[in-house]
Write an enzyme that holds these catalytic residues in place. Structure first.
Site, mmCIF file in Angstrom:
data_model
loop_
_atom_site.group_PDB
_atom_site.id
_atom_site.type_symbol
_atom_site.label_atom_id
_atom_site.label_comp_id
_atom_site.label_asym_id
_atom_site.label_seq_id
_atom_site.Cartn_x
_atom_site.Cartn_y
_atom_site.Cartn_z
ATOM 1 N N ARG A 35 0.808 -1.221 0.000
ATOM 2 C CA ARG A 35 0.000 0.000 0.000
ATOM 3 C C ARG A 35 0.841 1.270 0.000
ATOM 4 O O ARG A 35 0.334 2.345 -0.305
ATOM 5 C CB ARG A 35 -0.943 0.016 1.191
ATOM 6 C CG ARG A 35 -0.270 0.108 2.548
ATOM 7 C CD ARG A 35 -1.270 0.027 3.669
ATOM 8 N NE ARG A 35 -0.626 0.145 4.977
ATOM 9 C CZ ARG A 35 -1.275 0.020 6.135
ATOM 10 N NH1 ARG A 35 -2.577 -0.224 6.134
ATOM 11 N NH2 ARG A 35 -0.628 0.132 7.283
ATOM 12 N N GLU A 36 2.132 1.153 0.356
ATOM 13 C CA GLU A 36 2.978 2.345 0.379
ATOM 14 C C GLU A 36 4.200 2.155 -0.515
ATOM 15 O O GLU A 36 4.120 2.298 -1.718
ATOM 16 C CB GLU A 36 3.379 2.692 1.823
ATOM 17 C CG GLU A 36 2.190 3.168 2.657
ATOM 18 C CD GLU A 36 2.603 3.688 4.018
ATOM 19 O OE1 GLU A 36 3.724 4.220 4.147
ATOM 20 O OE2 GLU A 36 1.806 3.551 4.959
ATOM 21 N N GLY A 39 9.710 -2.466 0.109
ATOM 22 C CA GLY A 39 10.746 -2.480 1.138
ATOM 23 C C GLY A 39 10.177 -2.250 2.521
ATOM 24 O O GLY A 39 10.836 -2.515 3.528
ATOM 25 N N GLY A 40 8.935 -1.738 2.577
ATOM 26 C CA GLY A 40 8.251 -1.587 3.855
ATOM 27 C C GLY A 40 8.885 -0.567 4.786
ATOM 28 O O GLY A 40 9.705 0.258 4.393
ATOM 29 N N ALA A 273 8.897 5.979 21.958
ATOM 30 C CA ALA A 273 9.503 4.718 21.514
ATOM 31 C C ALA A 273 9.203 3.637 22.540
ATOM 32 O O ALA A 273 10.094 3.085 23.180
ATOM 33 C CB ALA A 273 11.009 4.892 21.322
ATOM 34 N N GLY A 275 7.516 0.721 22.078
ATOM 35 C CA GLY A 275 7.135 -0.567 21.520
ATOM 36 C C GLY A 275 6.314 -0.427 20.251
ATOM 37 O O GLY A 275 6.152 0.665 19.708
ATOM 38 N N ASP A 315 6.821 -9.190 11.953
ATOM 39 C CA ASP A 315 6.354 -8.416 13.109
ATOM 40 C C ASP A 315 4.888 -8.652 13.429
ATOM 41 O O ASP A 315 4.501 -8.660 14.597
ATOM 42 C CB ASP A 315 6.571 -6.917 12.870
ATOM 43 C CG ASP A 315 8.035 -6.512 13.005
ATOM 44 O OD1 ASP A 315 8.874 -7.396 13.266
ATOM 45 O OD2 ASP A 315 8.328 -5.318 12.849
ATOM 46 N N HIS A 447 44.803 -11.646 13.547
ATOM 47 C CA HIS A 447 45.411 -10.610 14.387
ATOM 48 C C HIS A 447 46.030 -9.542 13.494
ATOM 49 O O HIS A 447 46.660 -9.869 12.494
ATOM 50 C CB HIS A 447 46.485 -11.227 15.275
ATOM 51 C CG HIS A 447 47.274 -10.215 16.065
ATOM 52 N ND1 HIS A 447 46.773 -9.640 17.224
ATOM 53 C CD2 HIS A 447 48.494 -9.655 15.847
ATOM 54 C CE1 HIS A 447 47.667 -8.779 17.686
ATOM 55 N NE2 HIS A 447 48.728 -8.769 16.870
#
Length: 468
Positions: A35-36, A39-40, A273, A275, A315, A447
């Site tokens: 809808r946008e 890649g979200g 911020a 959650g 999510d 190293h």
């Protein structure tokens, strides 16, 4: 008229578009609905642009320490608009990359908002198209990858207004850096924005309801991060609950309560911020009988929802809310659908916070291992005695490893310091391969590198550390 597909994916974030690509590789006819922007959130308004901003902040902050390297500049400064512009260009470049990948894999992109209706063998996907009109997609399988958005609490003022109260989205594209900033929440998102704006000179205060910042991290790392951030000038109020946020003539006023005492904090801007919530609205899920728990779709181990032909990943399907988890889950889901042996869903999932210093971890914390009754061996190694760290002027932080004391299996790793987000994958690979201390001890680390601290930490857990 219905269009027949093997798979329709709803949402093109790192879960959705990766799932679509894997489905195409497996010979399926695929459509993806967005809808946008392709890649979200992650690519356009999350993971990627924040890292671009953080890099600008890191480079700028380095100018304070040029004398330590025998260097100097005549004048330091920044153009905030160009800092933001660069981050948007980075996102645009990757958005174009996803567009190319969709074409390469012959995945049909349908622009619009999807809604599910009853159908066989899977629900029908009815798309209200951006260009106008409606289109119905019929597929054998439908995968929800609609992601999540910032959690807000409007009742007490924790909701964005685009001017003085921001979520991550507004914090990415402001017109100017605020002189003073209050960040509500000290998870990865809150700490990253706090770190970026502090790097550019903002006065930053972070409010956290729990007793310590970065509460999902190992307690030693959390405490070290708190100390390191305070050295950079960040301020913290832990164990503090927000009672109310109000906008004033000049900024924001936030009433908090900590240790039974009331306090009011003021600043130019607040970032919320606290959650995320899953994007489950307006999809028709209730009508299909899809089970939802606290804004997340309930699924089985393969992403199936209980409704025939309907799956959910990423999510929207619950924690951990990480882009790489969504991609991994999506690949597992589509491989399960295709009937091939799916990727290991129980692979350890690393978490990263791209602050200064960086924080990275995978597996169990020391406390979690003890709670599970595991007999453990713990190793630690500080960067302050690592040759590459000293040469680079990056001596802050340490590596901590947690092993099963009986089997020797690596069950957790926790790091704080420069570029540890690039090193944690070494431990993730070890855990995926079910390595024990024997394999880690026998591995030759180059190293001089900061990764040698990873080796030393594993040695330390078994009393064999070489350089302390």
């Amino acid at each position: 008229m219905a269009n027949d597909f093997d798979v329709v994916v709803i949402g093109s974030g790192p879960g959705g578009y990766v799932t679509a690509i894997r489905a195409s590789q497996l010979g399926m006819k695929v459509a993806i609905v967005e809808r946008e922007l392709l890649g979200g959130i992650c690519l356009n308004w999350g993971c990627i642009p924040t890292k671009a901003l953080l890099k600008s902040g890191e480079v700028y902050e380095t100018l304070d320490h040029l004398a330590d390297y025998g260097l100097s500049v005549e004048k330091r400064g920044f153009d905030f608009a160009k800092v933001v512009e660069r981050s948007r260009k980075v996102s645009a470049q990757l958005n174009a990359g996803v567009t190319f990948l969709m074409k390469k894999h012959k995945i049909e992109v349908v622009e619009g908002s999807a809604r599910l209706e009853s159908g066989q063998p899977a629900p029908q996907v009815v798309v209200a198209q951006k260009a106008g009109g409606s289109r119905t997609l019929q597929a054998k399988h439908v995968i929800l990858a609609t992601g999540a958005r910032a959690r807000t609490i409007p009742a007490i003022g924790l909701a964005p207004d685009g001017e003085r109260v921001w979520t991550y989205r507004e914090a990415l594209v402001p017109k100017a850096a605020p002189k003073s900033l209050i960040v509500i929440g000290s998870g990865a998102i809150g700490i990253e924005f706090a770190s970026f704006y502090r790097a550019l000179g903002s006065e930053v205060t972070v409010i956290e309801a729990l007793p310590r910042i970065l509460p999902v991290e190992d307690e030693e790392v959390s405490k070290a991060a708190h100390k390191a951030f305070e050295k950079r000038g960040l301020k913290f109020r832990t164990g503090a609950s927000v009672k109310k946020l109000a906008k004033t003539a000049t900024g924001v006023s936030i009433d908090i309560e900590a240790d039974g005492k009331a306090e009011t904090l003021t600043g130019d801007v607040a970032i919320v911020a606290i959650g995320i919530v899953g994007n489950v609205e307006d999809l028709g899920l209730e009508g299909l009988g899809v089970k939802i728990d606290r804004t997340h779709v309930v699924t089985d181990a393969h992403g199936a929802t209980g409704v025939a032909g309907l799956y959910a990943i990423g999510d929207v399907a619950g924690p951990p809310w990480l882009a790489h988890k969504a991609s991994h889950e999506g690949v597992h889901c589509i491989e399960h659908i295709a009937g091939v042996k799916p990727t290991n869903l129980k692979a350890p999932i690393p978490g990263c916070t791209y602050s200064n210093p960086q924080v990275a971890s995978v597996g169990l914390t020391e406390a979690q291992a003890k709670e599970q009754g595991i007999e453990i061996k713990v190793g630690r190694f500080p960067f302050k005695v690592n040759g590459k760290a000293i040469a680079s002027g990056e001596t802050e932080g340490f590596v901590k490893t947690v092993f099963d004391g009986k089997t020797g299996a690596l069950i957790g790793a926790h790091m704080i310091g420069a570029e540890v987000t690039e090193m944690i994958q070494g431990y993730a690979i070890a855990m995926t391969l079910e390595a024990t201390e024997a394999e880690l001890h026998a591995t030759v680390f180059p190293h001089p590198t900061m990764s040698e601290a990873m080796h030393e930490s594993a040695l330390d857990a078994f009393g064999q550390v070489l350089h302390t």
